[in-house]
Design an enzyme around this catalytic site. Structure first.
Site, PDB file in Angstrom:
ATOM      1  N   GLU A  45      24.387  43.818 -44.797  1.00 37.28           N
ATOM      2  CA  GLU A  45      24.181  43.261 -46.129  1.00 37.28           C
ATOM      3  C   GLU A  45      24.976  44.013 -47.196  1.00 37.28           C
ATOM      4  O   GLU A  45      25.073  45.232 -47.175  1.00 37.28           O
ATOM      5  CB  GLU A  45      22.698  43.288 -46.490  1.00 37.28           C
ATOM      6  CG  GLU A  45      21.808  42.489 -45.555  1.00 37.28           C
ATOM      7  CD  GLU A  45      22.127  41.002 -45.556  1.00 37.28           C
ATOM      8  OE1 GLU A  45      22.762  40.516 -46.531  1.00 37.28           O
ATOM      9  OE2 GLU A  45      21.745  40.314 -44.591  1.00 37.28           O
TER      10      GLU A  45
ATOM     11  N   CYS B 148      12.726  41.383 -46.683  1.00 34.80           N
ATOM     12  CA  CYS B 148      13.939  42.145 -46.362  1.00 34.80           C
ATOM     13  C   CYS B 148      14.696  42.516 -47.632  1.00 34.80           C
ATOM     14  O   CYS B 148      15.063  43.678 -47.841  1.00 34.80           O
ATOM     15  CB  CYS B 148      14.838  41.346 -45.423  1.00 34.80           C
ATOM     16  SG  CYS B 148      14.218  41.248 -43.726  1.00 34.80           S
TER      17      CYS B 148
ATOM     18  N   HIS C   6      20.643  43.181 -40.955  1.00 36.99           N
ATOM     19  CA  HIS C   6      19.829  42.230 -40.206  1.00 36.99           C
ATOM     20  C   HIS C   6      20.284  42.193 -38.751  1.00 36.99           C
ATOM     21  O   HIS C   6      21.486  42.227 -38.459  1.00 36.99           O
ATOM     22  CB  HIS C   6      19.948  40.825 -40.791  1.00 36.99           C
ATOM     23  CG  HIS C   6      19.021  40.563 -41.925  1.00 36.99           C
ATOM     24  ND1 HIS C   6      19.445  40.430 -43.231  1.00 36.99           N
ATOM     25  CD2 HIS C   6      17.663  40.421 -41.953  1.00 36.99           C
ATOM     26  CE1 HIS C   6      18.383  40.198 -44.014  1.00 36.99           C
ATOM     27  NE2 HIS C   6      17.301  40.185 -43.257  1.00 36.99           N
TER      28      HIS C   6
END
Length: 215
Positions: A79, A142, A166
């Site tokens: 991310e 998340c 992830h």
């Protein structure tokens, strides 16, 4: 020895297993050379996850932090940005569903990961494991944890680096057969994550290569 904190989530709703926590445990049991990895499980609950994360950071005193979560993606999804909003599509494990609420009132609109994300993704791909850069961690727990981590590091622990990754479902999980979501063996995910940790420990700066998107 470089100290690393890796977090994963408890099982969510009907699942009895969460690959993010399983991968974190594998990293602790078999860390990359030169790294001491501590794995901590976080609750999949908005109000409890960031306090648990903060306690883990204070207790383990890591040089960098990598938080893991589960997402129906093809591979190791690193991310780039966390946004300051909870807009939950469903209930968390305590039945909470915040909608259009800031994670940190008066906090910045967003934080970028301070890991060398492109360098990490490239290294994982070179090992033959699918990896990608993601421009959204969603608006569920998340992203909540990702933003909470980066806010903590920006305001209390500026010497540390951190980010969020992830991992996919594993082949035996119900969502794979029921909905056809991509999957990856947790051992493979853990091997990709070992490459990420090794890369982060070795490099303070990222590589400048195009990895954006038009949509």
């Amino acid at each position: 020895m470089t100290r690393v904190l890796v977090t994963g989530f408890e099982p969510f709703q009907q699942d009895t297993y969460n690959p993010s926590w399983a991968a974190a445990q594998l990293l602790q049991d078999k860390p990359p050379a030169g790294l001491e990895v501590t794995a901590v499980q976080l609750p999949c609950v908005f109000t409890k996850s960031i306090p648990a994360l903060r306690s883990a950071v204070l207790e383990t005193d890591p040089q960098f932090v990598v938080c893991l979560g589960l997402s129906p993606r093809r591979g190791i999804s690193i991310e780039r940005v966390a946004i300051n909003v909870d807009d939950s599509p469903g209930l968390d494990n305590d039945g909470q569903q915040p909608v259009d609420e800031p994670i940190v009132p008066d906090g910045p609109a967003a934080y970028f990961s301070t890991l060398p994300i492109k360098r990490c993704a490239a290294a994982v791909q070179q090992a033959g494991i699918y990896s990608e850069i993601s421009l959204t961690a969603g608006t569920f727990v998340c992203n909540h944890v990702f933003y909470g981590l980066m806010h903590l590091l920006a305001t209390e622990d500026k010497q540390r680096r951190g980010g969020f990754i992830h991992v996919p479902h594993t082949p035996e999980m119900p969502a794979v057969s029921a909905y056809g979501v991509p999957s990856m063996a947790v051992d493979t995910a853990a091997e990709g994550l070992r490459i990420v940790l090794t890369t982060v420990a070795a490099h303070d700066t990222d590589i400048k290569v195009p990895w954006g998107t038009t949509s």
